[in-house]
Design a protein around this motif. Sequence first.
Motif, short mmCIF file in Angstrom:
data_model
loop_
_atom_site.label_atom_id
_atom_site.label_comp_id
_atom_site.label_asym_id
_atom_site.label_seq_id
_atom_site.Cartn_x
_atom_site.Cartn_y
_atom_site.Cartn_z
N TYR A 4 15.72 17.17 1.98
CA TYR A 4 16.08 16.69 3.57
C TYR A 4 16.53 15.22 3.51
O TYR A 4 16.09 14.65 2.64
CB TYR A 4 14.86 17.26 5.00
N ASP A 5 16.76 15.14 4.69
CA ASP A 5 17.22 13.44 4.89
C ASP A 5 17.44 13.62 6.44
O ASP A 5 16.47 14.47 7.29
CB ASP A 5 18.74 13.31 4.23
N THR A 6 17.54 11.83 7.02
CA THR A 6 17.20 11.87 7.67
C THR A 6 18.23 12.85 8.85
O THR A 6 17.72 12.77 10.49
CB THR A 6 17.23 10.24 8.88
N HIS A 7 18.75 13.63 8.63
CA HIS A 7 20.09 14.43 9.75
C HIS A 7 19.35 15.73 9.83
O HIS A 7 19.61 16.38 10.79
CB HIS A 7 21.03 14.78 9.59
N PHE A 8 18.30 16.23 8.83
CA PHE A 8 17.62 17.55 8.68
C PHE A 8 17.01 18.30 10.27
O PHE A 8 18.03 19.68 10.33
CB PHE A 8 16.04 16.94 7.79
N LEU A 9 16.64 17.07 10.94
CA LEU A 9 15.85 18.28 12.34
C LEU A 9 16.91 18.40 12.90
O LEU A 9 17.27 19.44 13.48
CB LEU A 9 14.87 17.38 13.69
N GLU A 10 17.53 17.69 13.49
CA GLU A 10 19.20 16.92 14.07
C GLU A 10 19.92 18.46 13.87
O GLU A 10 20.80 19.16 14.73
CB GLU A 10 19.50 15.86 14.26
N THR A 11 20.23 18.76 12.18
CA THR A 11 21.30 19.86 12.15
C THR A 11 20.78 21.37 11.60
O THR A 11 21.36 22.15 11.54
CB THR A 11 21.79 19.35 10.59
N THR A 12 19.98 21.37 11.65
CA THR A 12 19.03 22.06 10.94
C THR A 12 18.14 22.77 11.93
O THR A 12 17.83 24.50 11.45
CB THR A 12 18.02 22.37 10.11
N MET A 13 17.43 22.27 13.53
CA MET A 13 16.68 23.25 14.35
C MET A 13 17.09 24.28 15.12
O MET A 13 18.36 24.62 15.79
CB MET A 13 16.21 21.81 15.07
N LEU A 21 0.57 -1.03 0.41
CA LEU A 21 0.12 -0.12 -0.14
C LEU A 21 0.88 1.06 0.16
O LEU A 21 0.77 1.85 0.95
CB LEU A 21 -0.85 -0.03 1.05
N LEU A 22 2.00 1.29 -1.01
CA LEU A 22 2.61 1.75 -1.66
C LEU A 22 3.91 2.42 -0.20
O LEU A 22 3.65 2.16 1.17
CB LEU A 22 1.39 3.43 -1.61
N GLU A 23 4.46 3.27 0.29
CA GLU A 23 5.40 4.51 0.81
C GLU A 23 5.07 5.02 1.47
O GLU A 23 4.16 6.01 1.28
CB GLU A 23 6.48 3.98 0.17
N ARG A 24 5.88 5.45 2.42
CA ARG A 24 5.93 6.34 4.03
C ARG A 24 7.18 6.74 3.72
O ARG A 24 7.84 6.29 4.71
CB ARG A 24 5.33 5.59 5.31
N GLU A 25 6.95 8.16 3.86
CA GLU A 25 8.69 8.76 4.34
C GLU A 25 8.74 9.22 5.81
O GLU A 25 7.45 10.18 6.21
CB GLU A 25 8.53 10.04 3.29
N CYS A 26 10.10 9.53 6.20
CA CYS A 26 9.91 9.43 8.12
C CYS A 26 11.09 9.62 8.05
O CYS A 26 11.30 9.40 9.16
CB CYS A 26 9.51 8.06 8.81
N SER A 27 11.82 10.77 7.29
CA SER A 27 13.77 11.38 7.72
C SER A 27 12.59 11.93 8.78
O SER A 27 13.67 13.20 8.94
CB SER A 27 14.19 11.83 6.40
N ILE A 28 12.28 13.08 8.77
CA ILE A 28 11.45 13.71 9.99
C ILE A 28 11.76 12.73 11.75
O ILE A 28 10.81 12.39 11.68
CB ILE A 28 10.77 14.82 9.94
N GLN A 29 12.98 13.35 11.70
CA GLN A 29 13.02 11.96 13.22
C GLN A 29 13.96 13.23 14.48
O GLN A 29 15.24 13.68 12.96
CB GLN A 29 13.18 10.65 12.88
#
Length: 458
Positions: free
Chosen positions: A436-445, A226-234
């Motif tokens: 963005y990638d999985t590091h977005f929040l930790e590097t940009t916040m 049932l398709l994909e989910r993008e979950c990189s914002i963590q």
Amino acid sequence: MSKTIRKVLIANRGEIALRVIRACRELEIRTVAVYSTVDEHALHTRFADEAVCIGPGPSPQSYLNIPNIVAAAELSGADAIHPGYGFLSERADFAEIVERCGVTFIGPSAAHMRLMGDKIRARTAAQRAGVPILPGTGLLTNAAHAVVEADRIGLPVILKASAGGGGRGMKIVRDPAALARTFETAQAEARSAFGCGDLYLERYVESPRHVEVQVVGDRHGAVVHLLERECSIQRRHQKLVEESPCAVLDDHLRASICEAAVSVAKAIDYHSLGTVEFLLDGDRFYFMEMNTRVQVEHCVTEMITGVDLVQEQIRLATGAHLEHLERVYRPRGHAIECRINAEDPVTFAPRPGTISALHFPGGFGVRVDSHVYQGYKVSPHYDSMLAKLIVHAPDRPRAIMRMRRALGECVVEGIGTNLPLHRWLFKQGAFVSGNYDTHFLETTMDPEAVRQEADAFA
Ligand code: MV4
């Protein structure tokens, strides 16, 4: 081998317990809630047809207390147990005990849970299914073995615990001189955290995206995705925002990754709801793990496919066929979910307490899955998620606008929440553009900007 389910015991609490109760009610299945003493007045306790107290607040004595939960099932005459997510949902021993008591476990077999819980075996299973995996190893015998293998794979590498998963028990190694010592530490930590010190290596991908595929299998060999989910914002392996479809997959890559997920499920004869996780690196993807439960973020998939995943999961447990599902899904618009947590928006420290005022958004394309109400006491015993705010719109730009609008309508007073972080995120150019990638929040916040977002609403 078709079984009828008349009464389901929900071995969970919070929003997912309500989610399962709602699915059961539409299927005309009776429900039994279990609750700890601190959840006596919780909505899941009140919404279910029956409720059984299973112990005091701390989860080891209640929501993780297998004897008490099995006794509650016997006492209430439940013929099935739904484990939700977290708690006992991936405990193979629990699934086995439940089935031995003649009660249907709504999920896969204990053998599937053991296979996918062992990340080394899972990796091998994916490889045998012809699905791409990163260059890496099987079980490492000792530190010297790790050094030899890292030399073959090339640095950086990531050392992972076979019993870990979801980011627990992982160490990145960039310096060859550090590997032997890191191995010893990681092994000791894995032994104490998981009761198993087994480790393996993979080549480390610096800037991946987390893309996962929803799959469902029946007991007759049919599997669909049932398709994909993008979950990189963590942050610290806690997802905060999930969406479907993924903004950076074209039709060709989407078809490949979804087919790969189906191959994994078929190769192991999987017959329930599951999620196959991949790391996406540019236009290449690699198998990471498979989760054998319903996930927090299943709702975004429901919005863009129109399928009630929890009802499907229950039906599959009775031996039902998948034939009423479409053979290939195309995304119907775009859905985004924000997890609203009782936590400091900058430090992520939990902020339990009593909700003094509450207003959730509504209107076209907005869904709120939540168990909290005005006067609700957020207990420090359980995880801090208060609500899932889900929006659905014809495309990603309009879903982002809708989420901004819905976040603006949210009022939670009396406790700290991460709403300011979400309001900040949905204004960031990189997030809005999908870059963005999985590091977005930790590097940009930017703590200052997030605090300002909080003040703007005070
Ligand atoms: C990786 C990786 C880079 N290279 N494996 C973390 C969760 C678990 N499912 C796998 N994880 C990762 N495995 C290799 N070979 C980076 C991560 C990772 C990550 C993955 C998904 C979402 C967020 C993440 C944050 C940090 C690291």
